[in-house]
Design a protein around this motif. Sequence first.
Motif, PDB file in Angstrom:
ATOM      1  N   GLY A   1       1.588   5.218  45.988  1.00 61.81           N
ATOM      2  CA  GLY A   1       2.916   5.784  45.536  1.00 61.81           C
ATOM      3  C   GLY A   1       2.391   6.888  43.535  1.00 61.81           C
ATOM      4  O   GLY A   1       1.206   6.905  43.384  1.00 61.81           O
ATOM      5  N   LEU A   2       3.511   7.248  43.336  1.00 58.40           N
ATOM      6  CA  LEU A   2       3.683   7.664  41.607  1.00 58.40           C
ATOM      7  C   LEU A   2       4.311   7.654  40.893  1.00 58.40           C
ATOM      8  O   LEU A   2       5.034   8.761  40.373  1.00 58.40           O
ATOM      9  N   TRP A   3       4.668   6.424  40.423  1.00 61.92           N
ATOM     10  CA  TRP A   3       5.454   6.503  39.258  1.00 61.92           C
ATOM     11  C   TRP A   3       5.640   5.955  38.157  1.00 61.92           C
ATOM     12  O   TRP A   3       6.556   4.892  37.485  1.00 61.92           O
ATOM     13  N   ASN A   4       3.406   5.533  37.827  1.00 59.17           N
ATOM     14  CA  ASN A   4       3.311   4.648  36.806  1.00 59.17           C
ATOM     15  C   ASN A   4       1.844   4.991  36.718  1.00 59.17           C
ATOM     16  O   ASN A   4       0.670   6.470  37.285  1.00 59.17           O
ATOM     17  N   GLU A   5       1.572   4.772  35.394  1.00 64.18           N
ATOM     18  CA  GLU A   5       0.308   5.181  34.491  1.00 64.18           C
ATOM     19  C   GLU A   5      -0.857   4.561  35.327  1.00 64.18           C
ATOM     20  O   GLU A   5      -1.841   5.456  35.142  1.00 64.18           O
ATOM     21  N   GLU A   6      -0.910   3.331  36.126  1.00 59.62           N
ATOM     22  CA  GLU A   6      -2.503   3.287  36.276  1.00 59.62           C
ATOM     23  C   GLU A   6      -2.228   3.547  38.180  1.00 59.62           C
ATOM     24  O   GLU A   6      -3.735   4.318  38.326  1.00 59.62           O
ATOM     25  N   GLN A   7      -1.489   4.175  38.763  1.00 61.30           N
ATOM     26  CA  GLN A   7      -1.629   5.434  40.057  1.00 61.30           C
ATOM     27  C   GLN A   7      -1.930   6.335  39.234  1.00 61.30           C
ATOM     28  O   GLN A   7      -2.595   7.161  39.946  1.00 61.30           O
ATOM     29  N   ARG A   8      -1.667   6.907  37.882  1.00 57.95           N
ATOM     30  CA  ARG A   8      -1.821   8.369  37.571  1.00 57.95           C
ATOM     31  C   ARG A   8      -3.539   8.521  37.296  1.00 57.95           C
ATOM     32  O   ARG A   8      -3.948   9.534  37.759  1.00 57.95           O
ATOM     33  N   GLU A   9      -3.603   7.316  36.811  1.00 57.36           N
ATOM     34  CA  GLU A   9      -5.617   7.226  35.989  1.00 57.36           C
ATOM     35  C   GLU A   9      -6.048   7.123  37.793  1.00 57.36           C
ATOM     36  O   GLU A   9      -7.391   7.780  38.000  1.00 57.36           O
ATOM     37  N   ALA A  10      -5.483   6.531  38.832  1.00 63.28           N
ATOM     38  CA  ALA A  10      -6.360   6.757  40.258  1.00 63.28           C
ATOM     39  C   ALA A  10      -6.294   8.043  40.592  1.00 63.28           C
ATOM     40  O   ALA A  10      -7.436   7.931  40.964  1.00 63.28           O
ATOM     41  N   PHE A  11      -5.277   8.851  40.090  1.00 64.49           N
ATOM     42  CA  PHE A  11      -5.778  10.003  41.155  1.00 64.49           C
ATOM     43  C   PHE A  11      -6.010  10.975  40.670  1.00 64.49           C
ATOM     44  O   PHE A  11      -7.361  11.805  40.854  1.00 64.49           O
ATOM     45  N   ARG A  12      -6.224  10.347  38.602  1.00 59.85           N
ATOM     46  CA  ARG A  12      -6.938  11.619  38.439  1.00 59.85           C
ATOM     47  C   ARG A  12      -8.921  12.212  39.359  1.00 59.85           C
ATOM     48  O   ARG A  12      -9.481  12.749  38.704  1.00 59.85           O
ATOM     49  N   ARG A  13      -8.789  10.446  38.751  1.00 56.38           N
ATOM     50  CA  ARG A  13     -10.537  10.255  39.451  1.00 56.38           C
ATOM     51  C   ARG A  13     -10.902  11.160  40.823  1.00 56.38           C
ATOM     52  O   ARG A  13     -11.435  11.740  41.019  1.00 56.38           O
ATOM     53  N   ILE A  14      -9.453  11.171  41.870  1.00 63.43           N
ATOM     54  CA  ILE A  14      -9.911  11.891  42.901  1.00 63.43           C
ATOM     55  C   ILE A  14      -9.551  13.469  43.164  1.00 63.43           C
ATOM     56  O   ILE A  14     -10.190  14.552  43.179  1.00 63.43           O
ATOM     57  N   THR A  15      -8.567  13.675  41.907  1.00 65.19           N
ATOM     58  CA  THR A  15      -9.112  15.348  41.968  1.00 65.19           C
ATOM     59  C   THR A  15     -10.024  15.978  41.157  1.00 65.19           C
ATOM     60  O   THR A  15     -10.163  16.822  41.120  1.00 65.19           O
ATOM     61  N   ARG A  16     -10.160  14.903  40.470  1.00 64.49           N
ATOM     62  CA  ARG A  16     -11.461  15.585  39.643  1.00 64.49           C
ATOM     63  C   ARG A  16     -11.946  16.192  40.583  1.00 64.49           C
ATOM     64  O   ARG A  16     -13.525  16.875  40.355  1.00 64.49           O
ATOM     65  N   PHE A  17     -12.648  14.461  41.520  1.00 69.56           N
ATOM     66  CA  PHE A  17     -13.317  15.497  42.471  1.00 69.56           C
ATOM     67  C   PHE A  17     -13.461  16.933  43.480  1.00 69.56           C
ATOM     68  O   PHE A  17     -13.974  17.340  43.942  1.00 69.56           O
TER      69      PHE A  17
END
Length: 365
Positions: free
Chosen positions: A77-93
């Motif tokens: 899901g993407l409804w909080n900051e913890e999820q946002r930061e985990a996705f940020r690692r993926i989008t960077r790669f």
Amino acid sequence: MSNLFQPYRLRSLTIPNRAWMAPMCQYSAAADGPLQGVPTDWHLAHLGARAVGGAGLILTEATAVSPEGRISPLDVGLWNEEQREAFRRITRFLESQGAVPAVQIAHAGRKASTAAPWHGGRQLRPDEGGWTTVAPSPLPFTDDGPVPREMTTRDIERVVADFARTAELALAAGFKVAEVHGAHGYLINEFLSPHSNHRDDEYGGSYENRTRFALEVVDAVRAVWPEELPVFFRISATDWLTENPEDPREGWTGEDTARFAKDLLAHGVDLLDVSTGGNAPGAAIPVGPDYQVPFAAKVREETDLPVAAVGLITGARQAEEILASGRADAVLLGRELLRDPYWVNSAAVELGDEPRRPVQYARAY
């Protein structure tokens, strides 16, 4: 250069080719606790492998806008900051490998609260880790399934706001494309189709009323998404009911989709991701190579909205022919990329184009 490996520009975004990865659930996030809905190392490896393999654009699995919007307790899901930061690692790669990161944002509606497929896929009761589902009307997905709670107008307003909030988080996480999930029998599809929407208020009945919720979601997402970046919409172009003269049930049709595509274009959608089915159990679906492509082609012929085709596209020359014949602007690959993460690079070789291989692998070639 083949059609498949020509760059594609939408707004200010250039996608390096037209072979893209379709959203596919992985059921690999934590079900509860502080890591609920957070993408894991599995998601990084899974999505990252397809970026290394040459896909031009990579869509996440259906990413829920709220806990109750998940298809299963194991969905991201993407409804909080913890999820946002985990996705940020993926989008960077993904970007480091030349792929465009895209997020599909979704609410599962009456098809939420299910077990993972390898655990049977049935809907879970609250005492099993599930929850009460919501829908436009109190109609179960299957005859013996749980009855969802009919959404109030306040519920609808809240879900629209949830989509906007998720889009904001997705942008902060580094995604370049937001796709609204309106297909496969999930919440937006449930509102669109007369098969699942029996409301008698401003969100039911007429075509204009049944499409109202979807357009409100699109407007909310477009309002927070940058003008220079594209928004996609995934649709089930037909429920496969009225397309089949032997099935008397009323449903959403290919004609509805072509009409709706014009509305989506007017509301700022940049591409229609054309799939089918998922809203009516037991519908007769003529599954075979290219079986969904005619619906994409119809939208492309009758509107100015670009389209992506999906469904049993498995061969490089098959994908090339779909594009060369003008039936779609891009193709999305699902199960074929599960079988072969490097399909896109292999297709480039077959079509005489230059594959996008990481320098770390150069000595293999």
